[in-house]
Design a protein around this motif. Structure first.
Motif, short mmCIF file in Angstrom:
data_model
loop_
_atom_site.label_atom_id
_atom_site.label_comp_id
_atom_site.label_asym_id
_atom_site.label_seq_id
_atom_site.Cartn_x
_atom_site.Cartn_y
_atom_site.Cartn_z
N THR A 133 0.76 -1.12 0.17
CA THR A 133 -0.03 -0.09 -0.13
C THR A 133 0.84 1.26 -0.16
N SER A 155 -4.33 7.07 -2.19
CA SER A 155 -3.70 5.76 -1.34
C SER A 155 -3.92 4.54 -2.55
N SER A 194 2.89 1.17 3.54
CA SER A 194 2.62 0.49 4.83
C SER A 194 2.12 -0.89 4.03
N TRP A 226 -0.81 -3.24 4.25
CA TRP A 226 -2.36 -3.36 4.45
C TRP A 226 -2.77 -4.47 5.50
N ASP A 227 -3.41 -4.12 6.44
CA ASP A 227 -3.94 -5.06 7.49
C ASP A 227 -4.63 -4.27 8.37
N LEU A 228 -5.49 -5.00 9.07
CA LEU A 228 -6.25 -4.38 10.07
C LEU A 228 -5.68 -4.17 11.32
N LEU A 229 -4.56 -4.20 11.62
CA LEU A 229 -4.09 -4.10 12.93
C LEU A 229 -3.05 -3.31 13.18
N GLY A 230 -3.19 -2.18 12.12
CA GLY A 230 -2.61 -0.89 12.50
C GLY A 230 -0.85 -0.81 12.29
N LYS A 231 -0.72 -1.22 10.86
CA LYS A 231 0.75 -0.91 10.61
C LYS A 231 1.06 0.26 10.42
N GLU A 232 2.46 0.83 10.71
CA GLU A 232 2.79 2.11 10.59
C GLU A 232 3.09 2.51 9.24
N LEU A 233 3.14 3.77 8.83
CA LEU A 233 3.30 4.17 7.62
C LEU A 233 4.83 4.55 7.58
#
Lengths: 114, 114
Positions: free
Chosen positions: A31, A48, A94, A96-103
């Protein structure tokens, strides 16, 4: 090795011209993003892409056209530049996932329209 | 839509004193919270994040942040500030809906006085 690299770092151009900014990431992320930082340092997301598919397209003039030839690259083309387009443009990536990966951000491309 | 408030424009602190940068957020569902730092003419760098678990999160360069759900806050702290901590600090929030939109606060300029 630079993780997220943008070129050029500085752009100075006249109103009405067309310009492009390129971005590449070597982190294996799927992403990528373009953010605009204005003179007051406020950050606003523009676009994005996830796996080359446009997933966020904020209210941005259609003079701005992103292109993602593959998931490691996201370019930004701007037509008919206006004074208000002067800003610093940041590319980020970053996973892509639902667990809040940082940019991860690039160093920015400072665009000055005269 | 998610949003972040960073109430102060600038935080001045003497070197060696504790540093606190405030952040409150608004989000539907569970928040994913982040702090980034931006040094002059550089891109944003990730400092730390809260996703779940322990409310006290430790990050890079000796920074930590405390998640407080009842006060919807995520203040950034450092026990003893260094002159090199002088920078622009951004709080950001993403909701857990999966839209992958990260909303940034307006940023706080931190000035550490020798």
């Amino acid at each position: 090795d630079t993780a997220v690299s943008q070129t050029p770092k500085y752009l100075v151009t006249q109103m009405g011209n067309d310009k492009s900014i390129k971005c590449e990431q070597n982190l294996g992320h799927d992403t990528m993003y373009w953010y605009k930082q204005d003179s007051k340092k406020f950050l606003k997301i523009m676009f994005s892409y996830n796996n080359k598919e446009l997933i966020i397209n904020e209210t941005v003039p259609n003079r701005f056209s992103p292109k993602s030839p593959d998931k490691a690259h996201l370019n930004l083309h701007i037509n008919s530049l206006e004074l208000g387009d002067s800003a610093v443009y940041f590319c980020a990536s970053s996973q892509w996932d639902l667990l809040g990966k940082e940019l991860f951000f690039g160093e920015g491309s400072r665009l000055t329209v005269l | 839509a998610q949003s972040v408030a960073q109430p102060e424009d600038q935080v001045n602190v003497a070197e060696g004193n504790p540093l606190t940068v405030k952040c409150t957020y608004s989000v539907s569902g569970n928040p994913y919270l982040f702090w980034y730092v931006q040094y002059p003419n550089r891109g944003l760098q990730f400092l730390l994040k809260y996703i779940t678990g322990d409310n006290l999160v430790k990050g890079s360069y000796g920074f930590e942040a405390e998640f407080n759900k009842s006060q919807t806050s995520f203040h950034l702290k450092k026990p003893s500030a260094l002159v090199s901590d002088s920078a622009l600090y951004f709080c950001a929030v993403r909701d857990s809906s999966g839209n992958n939109r990260l909303a940034f606060g307006k940023g706080n300029q931190v000035v550490v006085i020798p």
